[in-house]
Write an enzyme that holds these catalytic residues in place. Sequence first.
Site, mmCIF file in Angstrom:
data_model
loop_
_atom_site.group_PDB
_atom_site.id
_atom_site.type_symbol
_atom_site.label_atom_id
_atom_site.label_comp_id
_atom_site.label_asym_id
_atom_site.label_seq_id
_atom_site.Cartn_x
_atom_site.Cartn_y
_atom_site.Cartn_z
ATOM 1 N N ASP A 1 0.756 -1.150 0.009
ATOM 2 C CA ASP A 1 -0.103 -0.058 0.125
ATOM 3 C C ASP A 1 0.896 1.279 0.082
ATOM 4 O O ASP A 1 2.153 1.201 0.618
ATOM 5 C CB ASP A 1 -0.903 -0.023 1.418
ATOM 6 C CG ASP A 1 -2.158 1.169 1.175
ATOM 7 O OD1 ASP A 1 -2.944 1.086 0.369
ATOM 8 O OD2 ASP A 1 -1.768 2.064 1.714
ATOM 9 N N GLU B 1 0.891 5.449 0.285
ATOM 10 C CA GLU B 1 0.065 6.855 0.560
ATOM 11 C C GLU B 1 1.062 8.019 -0.492
ATOM 12 O O GLU B 1 2.186 7.828 -0.425
ATOM 13 C CB GLU B 1 0.259 7.332 2.200
ATOM 14 C CG GLU B 1 -0.485 6.438 2.978
ATOM 15 C CD GLU B 1 -1.996 6.245 2.553
ATOM 16 O OE1 GLU B 1 -2.660 7.047 2.150
ATOM 17 O OE2 GLU B 1 -2.417 4.926 2.911
ATOM 18 N N HIS C 1 -5.789 4.837 6.630
ATOM 19 C CA HIS C 1 -4.982 5.623 5.373
ATOM 20 C C HIS C 1 -3.407 5.827 5.923
ATOM 21 O O HIS C 1 -2.932 6.845 5.411
ATOM 22 C CB HIS C 1 -5.739 6.804 5.282
ATOM 23 C CG HIS C 1 -7.074 6.720 4.687
ATOM 24 N ND1 HIS C 1 -7.324 5.928 3.342
ATOM 25 C CD2 HIS C 1 -8.353 7.009 5.053
ATOM 26 C CE1 HIS C 1 -8.562 5.893 3.365
ATOM 27 N NE2 HIS C 1 -9.216 6.617 4.459
ATOM 28 N N ASP D 1 -2.674 -0.254 6.578
ATOM 29 C CA ASP D 1 -3.708 -0.602 5.370
ATOM 30 C C ASP D 1 -3.222 -2.094 4.563
ATOM 31 O O ASP D 1 -3.961 -2.660 4.028
ATOM 32 C CB ASP D 1 -3.752 0.344 4.278
ATOM 33 C CG ASP D 1 -4.674 1.665 5.052
ATOM 34 O OD1 ASP D 1 -5.186 1.372 6.098
ATOM 35 O OD2 ASP D 1 -4.778 2.410 4.174
#
Length: 172
Positions: A12, A14, A154, A159
């Site tokens: 994952d 960001e 998030h 995540d």
Amino acid sequence: MRKDAHRHVVIDVETTGLSPGYGDRVIEIGAVAVDNGEIVAEFGSLVRVPKNIPRHVSRIHGITNDMLADQPLPDEVYPALRAFVGGSVLVAHNARFDLAFLRHEFGRLGYRFDNRSVCTLALARRRLPQLPDHRLETVYRHLFGALPEGGRRHRALDDARLTARVWGELKW
């Protein structure tokens, strides 16, 4: 890069925005290696990039420009991530988004990033069409009840952990 039929890496990211084509960058990476259904290793890092995080984006993941000030640069993070991932199949919730960013970041350093991938978002849409939406937290709650205590929504590593559990449940 090693190939292991039983090892998958759930990943994952960001970012500073929605599109690497518009100059947005990865600012956090989380990855968990799953071997025979068990998390066997984790990789997580913030990434310092020369791009400001817009306030509205920072409100989503909670990552601020100040938090990145002393973090490693991409040329330190991506070789380590590359070694962690190896030839493993990648798993991500909305794989198209995460992998587009990672391909862009790896490409900036002259690396290819073309591992096979599985998308848990697509899998959830096929297996759980009755859900009102297929966001990671919605799917997780449907499958397991409440989100784990102490997890940060998030944030990349948290995540990735959620996605690993979702994938473990949906893949069969």
